[in-house]
Design a protein around this motif. Structure first.
Motif, PDB file in Angstrom:
ATOM      1  N   SER A  13    -109.287  19.804 -33.200  1.00  0.00           N
ATOM      2  CA  SER A  13    -108.667  18.454 -33.732  1.00  0.00           C
ATOM      3  C   SER A  13    -109.717  17.375 -33.115  1.00  0.00           C
ATOM      4  CB  SER A  13    -107.319  17.986 -33.474  1.00  0.00           C
ATOM      5  OG  SER A  13    -107.020  16.800 -33.555  1.00  0.00           O
ATOM      6  N   PHE A  15    -108.964  14.023 -33.433  1.00  0.00           N
ATOM      7  CA  PHE A  15    -107.914  13.268 -32.605  1.00  0.00           C
ATOM      8  C   PHE A  15    -107.735  13.628 -31.433  1.00  0.00           C
ATOM      9  CE2 PHE A  15    -107.764  13.238 -37.254  1.00  0.00           C
ATOM     10  CZ  PHE A  15    -108.102  11.945 -37.495  1.00  0.00           C
ATOM     11  N   MET A  37     -99.075  24.792 -34.727  1.00  0.00           N
ATOM     12  CA  MET A  37     -98.813  24.244 -35.897  1.00  0.00           C
ATOM     13  C   MET A  37     -98.348  25.003 -37.110  1.00  0.00           C
ATOM     14  SD  MET A  37    -100.055  21.166 -35.378  1.00  0.00           S
ATOM     15  CE  MET A  37    -100.908  20.053 -36.540  1.00  0.00           C
ATOM     16  N   LYS A  40     -94.754  24.152 -36.940  1.00  0.00           N
ATOM     17  CA  LYS A  40     -94.774  23.127 -35.844  1.00  0.00           C
ATOM     18  C   LYS A  40     -93.634  23.336 -34.918  1.00  0.00           C
ATOM     19  CE  LYS A  40     -97.116  20.022 -38.667  1.00  0.00           C
ATOM     20  NZ  LYS A  40     -97.100  18.595 -39.759  1.00  0.00           N
ATOM     21  N   LYS A  53     -97.569  14.725 -36.197  1.00  0.00           N
ATOM     22  CA  LYS A  53     -99.026  14.938 -35.801  1.00  0.00           C
ATOM     23  C   LYS A  53     -99.477  15.416 -34.558  1.00  0.00           C
ATOM     24  CE  LYS A  53    -100.651  13.363 -40.426  1.00  0.00           C
ATOM     25  NZ  LYS A  53    -101.802  12.689 -41.149  1.00  0.00           N
ATOM     26  N   ILE A  54    -100.349  16.245 -34.284  1.00  0.00           N
ATOM     27  CA  ILE A  54    -101.008  15.972 -32.962  1.00  0.00           C
ATOM     28  C   ILE A  54    -102.183  14.998 -32.881  1.00  0.00           C
ATOM     29  CG2 ILE A  54    -100.326  18.186 -32.167  1.00  0.00           C
ATOM     30  CD1 ILE A  54    -103.371  19.202 -33.230  1.00  0.00           C
ATOM     31  N   PRO A  55    -102.717  14.373 -31.802  1.00  0.00           N
ATOM     32  CA  PRO A  55    -102.127  14.427 -30.578  1.00  0.00           C
ATOM     33  C   PRO A  55    -100.907  13.889 -30.261  1.00  0.00           C
ATOM     34  CG  PRO A  55    -103.829  12.810 -30.448  1.00  0.00           C
ATOM     35  CD  PRO A  55    -103.761  13.292 -31.986  1.00  0.00           C
ATOM     36  N   GLU A  66    -100.224   8.714 -31.894  1.00  0.00           N
ATOM     37  CA  GLU A  66    -101.414   8.196 -32.624  1.00  0.00           C
ATOM     38  C   GLU A  66    -102.402   7.938 -31.649  1.00  0.00           C
ATOM     39  OE1 GLU A  66    -102.059   7.254 -36.035  1.00  0.00           O
ATOM     40  OE2 GLU A  66    -100.446   8.731 -36.215  1.00  0.00           O
ATOM     41  N   SER A  67    -103.828   8.867 -31.779  1.00  0.00           N
ATOM     42  CA  SER A  67    -104.861   8.911 -30.939  1.00  0.00           C
ATOM     43  C   SER A  67    -105.283   7.549 -30.332  1.00  0.00           C
ATOM     44  CB  SER A  67    -105.971   9.960 -31.530  1.00  0.00           C
ATOM     45  OG  SER A  67    -106.337   9.352 -32.558  1.00  0.00           O
TER      46      SER A  67
END
Ligand SMILES: N[C@@H](CCC(=O)N[C@@H](CS)C(=O)NCC(=O)O)C(=O)O
Length: 230
Positions: A13, A15, A37, A40, A53-55, A66-67
């Motif tokens: 990823s 992000f 994932m 999840k 979502k990651i990270p 949110e990166s």
């Protein structure tokens, strides 16, 4: 006792690279938790119930999502005169870096991602046009932001360097798969030289994924998209 800082993420990823680079810059020791994932994890669903979502950064068990927000949080939470700043001190320079980082995530990367989902070679070639146009805009932005220095942020990497640099592994994969040059000495000389400096940076080099390994992952992803579309 567990570490007070944890990053929930996955190696391919772009992000996820962002908080890892930021934590390295701030010399923060952290635990990396590889998110599978499928399905999840409970930890992901509990920590990022809105986007899933990651990270996710966990600081003393408190999640930050949110990166780009995580990178800004890291800059503020681990700030001291001995540590490098990720965002510039000048408010105008800060605003400009945030502007381009938002452009990357809202416009440029979605266009880049759409290429992988394009059904034919012609559609892929057409899809690459806005990606190339965006890189020309960023070439110009580099000139203005860097003010003759090696990075968008000046002498050291910073917010916009991390925001764009995290996509470089995927840019290389796309160049190979589509047989095109996206960041090249001829068309984007500033970005080309910058990308080499960025990848060689101490805070970055351990997190930049190997192109062949990423290519294997990308092929698997594309096969999934194709199966879903047929
Ligand atoms: N805007 C988000 C994007 C994060 C993102 O798209 N993460 C992907 C992995 S690269 C993800 O978790 N996808 C899972 C999903 O969409 O369900 C950020 O900057 O953190």
């Amino acid at each position: 006792m567990g570490k007070e800082v944890k990053v929930l993420g996955a190696w391919p990823s772009p992000f996820v690279m962002r908080p890892r680079i930021a934590l390295h810059m701030k010399s923060v020791d952290y635990e990396f938790i590889e998110e599978t994932m499928q399905p999840k994890s409970e930890l992901l669903l509990k920590s990022n119930p809105v986007h899933k979502k990651i990270p996710v950064l966990l600081h003393n068990d408190k999640p930050v999502c949110e990166s780009l927000i995580i990178v800004q949080y890291i800059d503020e939470a681990f700030s001291s005169s001995e540590l490098p700043s990720i965002l510039p001190s000048d408010p105008y320079d800060r605003a400009i870096q945030r502007f381009w980082a938002a452009y990357l995530d809202d416009k440029w990367f979605p266009a880049f991602q759409a290429v992988a989902r394009a059904p034919t070679e012609e559609a892929r070639a057409a899809g690459l046009e806005p990606v190339k146009e965006g890189l020309l805009l960023l070439e110009d932005a580099f000139d203005k932001c860097s003010k003759g220095k090696p990075f968008f942020n000046g002498d050291k990497i910073g917010f916009l360097d991390i925001a764009l640099g995290s996509f470089l592994g995927w840019v290389r994969v796309s160049e190979k798969m589509n047989n095109v040059e996206l960041i090249s000495e001829g068309k984007t000389p500033n970005l080309h030289a910058w990308s080499q400096r960025f990848c060689a940076d101490d805070a970055v080099k351990d997190y930049m994924p190997d192109t062949e390994k990423l290519m294997g992952f990308a092929k698997m992803l594309m096969a999934k998209y194709q199966a879903a579309a047929s």
